[in-house]
Design an enzyme around this catalytic site. Structure first.
Site, PDB file in Angstrom:
ATOM      1  N   HIS A 179      64.421 -22.660  10.396  1.00 34.09           N
ATOM      2  CA  HIS A 179      63.361 -23.567  10.824  1.00 34.09           C
ATOM      3  C   HIS A 179      63.140 -24.601   9.721  1.00 34.09           C
ATOM      4  O   HIS A 179      62.990 -24.271   8.549  1.00 34.09           O
ATOM      5  CB  HIS A 179      62.048 -22.792  11.049  1.00 34.09           C
ATOM      6  CG  HIS A 179      62.058 -21.957  12.277  1.00 34.09           C
ATOM      7  ND1 HIS A 179      61.358 -22.283  13.413  1.00 34.09           N
ATOM      8  CD2 HIS A 179      62.694 -20.795  12.556  1.00 34.09           C
ATOM      9  CE1 HIS A 179      61.553 -21.357  14.328  1.00 34.09           C
ATOM     10  NE2 HIS A 179      62.357 -20.442  13.836  1.00 34.09           N
TER      11      HIS A 179
ATOM     12  N   ASP B 231      62.804 -29.574  13.447  1.00 35.45           N
ATOM     13  CA  ASP B 231      62.128 -29.027  14.620  1.00 35.45           C
ATOM     14  C   ASP B 231      61.338 -30.102  15.365  1.00 35.45           C
ATOM     15  O   ASP B 231      61.280 -30.113  16.597  1.00 35.45           O
ATOM     16  CB  ASP B 231      61.199 -27.877  14.217  1.00 35.45           C
ATOM     17  CG  ASP B 231      61.975 -26.600  13.911  1.00 35.45           C
ATOM     18  OD1 ASP B 231      63.207 -26.620  14.010  1.00 35.45           O
ATOM     19  OD2 ASP B 231      61.338 -25.589  13.568  1.00 35.45           O
TER      20      ASP B 231
END
Length: 238
Positions: free
Chosen positions: A153, A158
């Site tokens: 992540h 993202d």
């Protein structure tokens, strides 16, 4: 012109209430649903270590963050960037909770006082795809958004993926936006006509029309048990 910011954060853990802090913020700008490239990205020194589970998710080491600016140092730039925009966040309560906690520590009000609106793309996805997995990875697969570069992540990556996902989820809005822009363009080319000198005739209702109108109002009032607004107003004024 519609300005939207797709935002994502990474944090030291899952609970802002118990002292976890933001370590990364990624923002992607959309103008009229088109990517502008005017993005923002911050690494933030959280003044504490990340939990082991969080480290496995974002892979940002405590050592890497030691010399990064604290949230107080980037707050003004971030808030100026977000000012008046509609902000799109996946699982918005989580990120908004962390942003509000950081602002609270600085003696400032919540993020909702700065932005125009917050859209939770996770809630939107649950409405569109009930009973299905609606994580960002799952939505990328379902909506054919390439997330092959996402092994860990990262807030900016993202946010970029979420921007593509959101545009695909709300694709029908493109036609609506084009229609509005077309109407505005046509309206701009229509010459203005001064109607101030035109006398418009006033047509009075006949007695029969007034009686029919009263009968209809009485029928509606009866069907609601005497709770229609106009009858209540009449009794109040009497």
């Amino acid at each position: 012109m519609m300005r939207q910011i797709v935002l994502d954060t990474e944090t030291t853990g899952l609970s802002a209430a118990t002292g976890d802090r933001i370590i990364e913020i990624g923002c992607v700008e959309l103008l009229n649903r088109k990517l502008t490239g005017h993005n923002k990205h911050f690494y933030v020194n959280p003044e504490r270590d990340s939990h082991e589970d969080a480290l496995k998710v974002h892979g940002i080491s405590n050592e890497f963050l030691r010399d990064k600016p604290k949230f107080a140092e980037i707050a003004d730039e971030l808030l100026e960037y977000l000012q008046g925009a509609e902000v799109i966040i996946h699982n918005a309560p989580f990120d908004v909770g962390f942003l509000n906690k950081e602002l609270e520590l600085l003696g400032r009000g919540p993020i909702t006082g700065i932005v125009d609106n917050v859209v939770d793309s996770l809630a939107l996805a649950k409405e569109m795809f009930p009973g299905k997995r609606n994580s960002l990875d799952a939505l990328c697969g379902r909506l054919e958004v390439d997330n092959s570069g996402r092994t860990l992540h990262g807030a900016l990556l993202d946010a970029e993926l979420l921007a593509d996902v959101y545009i695909n989820m709300t694709r029908g809005q493109d036609a609506l936006l084009i229609e509005v822009e077309t109407v505005e363009a046509v309206a701009a080319d229509v010459p203005r006509i001064d109607l101030s000198a035109v006398a418009l005739p006033v047509l009075q209702a006949s007695e029969a029309e007034l009686a029919a109108h009263e009968a209809l109002l009485a029928q509606l009032d009866k069907s609601t048990g005497g709770k229609t607004v106009w009858r209540i107003a009449e009794k109040t004024m009497a």
